[in-house]
Design an enzyme around this catalytic site. Structure first.
Site, PDB file in Angstrom:
ATOM      1  N   GLY A 181       1.442   1.099  -2.574  1.00  0.00           N
ATOM      2  CA  GLY A 181       1.601   1.844  -0.996  1.00  0.00           C
ATOM      3  C   GLY A 181       1.958   3.361  -1.213  1.00  0.00           C
ATOM      4  N   ASP A 182       2.561   3.800  -2.085  1.00  0.00           N
ATOM      5  CA  ASP A 182       2.896   5.153  -2.390  1.00  0.00           C
ATOM      6  C   ASP A 182       1.770   5.881  -2.796  1.00  0.00           C
ATOM      7  OD1 ASP A 182       5.661   4.885  -1.655  1.00  0.00           O
ATOM      8  OD2 ASP A 182       6.443   5.083  -3.402  1.00  0.00           O
ATOM      9  N   LEU A 183       1.122   5.195  -3.695  1.00  0.00           N
ATOM     10  CA  LEU A 183      -0.044   5.930  -4.479  1.00  0.00           C
ATOM     11  C   LEU A 183      -1.087   6.185  -3.507  1.00  0.00           C
ATOM     12  CD1 LEU A 183       0.129   4.183  -7.770  1.00  0.00           C
ATOM     13  CD2 LEU A 183       0.887   6.332  -7.339  1.00  0.00           C
TER      14      LEU A 183
ATOM     15  N   GLN B 248       1.752   4.782   5.086  1.00  0.00           N
ATOM     16  CA  GLN B 248       1.627   3.732   3.933  1.00  0.00           C
ATOM     17  C   GLN B 248       1.065   2.601   4.420  1.00  0.00           C
ATOM     18  OE1 GLN B 248       6.036   4.173   2.896  1.00  0.00           O
ATOM     19  NE2 GLN B 248       5.241   4.554   0.831  1.00  0.00           N
TER      20      GLN B 248
END
Length: 413
Positions: free
Chosen positions: A184-186, A216
């Protein structure tokens, strides 16, 4: 780009296709730092802004490298390399004024606070655009800047859970399993980089900046492949499939002598080549499994195709199977991270680079964007908190050393 000539003249530029672009990075952890790191690797001058008493807590994440000045996080470096580092207290009046001064000389600002936080500080987009109408304001959050859930706190797992990906991952008849990385962050960072560059392109033509709003949840939703259209067209709700594909077979994980491989030879062409490769060409004409449609049937795949492949693969190692398949059929070893880091092809692609951490060179992933004429440079260290205060504040804000020292004494930087 706003005041690019002034920034370049001040010596605050990188090298690469984004040379001359100045980025203020007021993000922390990964969703944000990864976005600005990509811009830095591609030549932008990225200035990482941290609170003087509360720096990015990713600095405390392992693994650590011990140096003369203590331990330094390799995790932090991997997402903050190639950046300049300053400290700034945006809650102080002096800090607010200083950020506005920096914004006048910047092209991009990236933040990953919960929506509304910058507005409460008096530093939201509507305020900052008055300082610099060309400013690209990239905001990364769990649920985006609009919608009923926009103010909710979020982490990577929030995106995986609410974007649908978590519910699809794992094995049938077992509870869902989160994807084994902070996807999700990436993903949010990758979309943020794309959106930022698109907005920068527009600003170059129109002279107008804008907000790049990245969620996200939105980012994870786009990673669910065919799950959305399967539901909207037939009402089918995606569920965990383990290593299987929802309809393509054979296409998944198979055991071999020393581990596992991915095999994806599901087309008639690849299936025939595979049968010939393992010395049983007649199987390509077996009336029960001679067409792609027949092999797609889950019962046929389990009863006939899977046992054949497992029998063939069981006598070979991963490396032997890759060598045997070569360029003929899609077969790849399922590699450990250790095997990936030492992979000759990865080395040829310069995807493992050496970056200074605490005075030592540490291998970490490189830049996957390969440009033929203006390649990126992912090799510079991450900054210490406030390491470049004097350099940045003198060149972008026009402060004297005495003024920088005074601001530090009162806690503004």
């Amino acid at each position: 780009m706003s005041d690019v000539k002034s920034a370049a003249a001040s010596g605050i530029t990188g090298s690469g296709p984004l040379k001359g672009v100045t980025v203020l990075d007021i993000t922390r952890v990964v969703a944000g730092p990864f976005c600005s790191m990509l811009l830095a690797d591609l030549g932008a001058t990225v200035i990482k802004v941290e609170h003087p008493d509360d720096p990015d807590y990713a600095r405390t994440f392992p693994p650590f490298v011990n140096g003369d000045d203590g331990d330094f996080s390799a995790f932090f470096t991997q997402f903050n390399r190639n950046k300049l580092g300053i400290t700034l207290n945006m809650k102080s009046e002096e800090g607010k004024a200083l950020l506005k001064t920096l914004v006048r000389r910047a092209d991009i600002l990236v933040e990953n606070f919960r929506p509304g936080t910058m507005e409460k500080l008096g530093l939201g987009y509507e305020v900052l655009r008055k300082e610099n109408p060309r400013l690209i304001y990239t905001a990364i959050s769990g649920f985006g800047r609009t919608g009923p859930n926009s103010s909710r706190p979020a982490y990577d797992n929030t995106g995986q859970a609410t974007g649908g990906l978590w519910s699809m991952n794992g094995y049938p008849d077992m509870p869902p399993v989160r994807v084994g990385t902070i996807i999700g962050d990436l993903a949010a960072s990758l979309y943020a980089a794309i959106g930022t560059l698109a907005a920068l392109r527009e600003a170059e033509h129109s002279g107008r900046g804008q907000v790049v709003d990245i969620s996200q949840q939105d980012a994870v939703l786009t990673l669910t492949e065919n799950a959305v259209v399967r539901y909207t067209t037939s009402g089918e709700v995606a569920s965990p499939l383990g290593n299987d594909h929802p309809f393509v077979r054979p296409y998944g994980q198979f055991p071999c002598k020393d581990g596992f491989v991915f095999f994806g030879g599901y087309t008639d062409k690849f299936w025939r080549i595979t049968c010939e490769m393992f010395g049983e060409p007649e199987l390509a004409d077996d009336p029960e499994i001679d067409t792609m449609e027949k092999r797609f049937d889950a019962r046929v795949a389990d009863r006939r195709v899977k046992p054949i492949l497992e029998r063939w693969f069981s006598v070979y190692t991963k490396a032997e199977l890759e060598e045997l398949a070569g360029d003929r059929v899609p077969l790849s070893a399922i590699k450990t991270i250790a095997e990936v880091v030492e992979d000759p092809h990865i080395a040829a692609r310069e995807m493992i680079v050496k970056v200074p951490v605490a005075g030592k060179l540490v291998r970490m992933f490189g830049l996957p964007v390969k440009l033929s004429n203006t390649p990126g440079n992912p090799s510079e260290k991450a900054p210490n908190p406030g390491e470049h205060n004097s350099f940045v504040y003198s060149r972008l804000a026009g402060l004297t050393p005495q003024e920088v020292e005074k601001l530090s004494e009162i806690g503004a930087i």
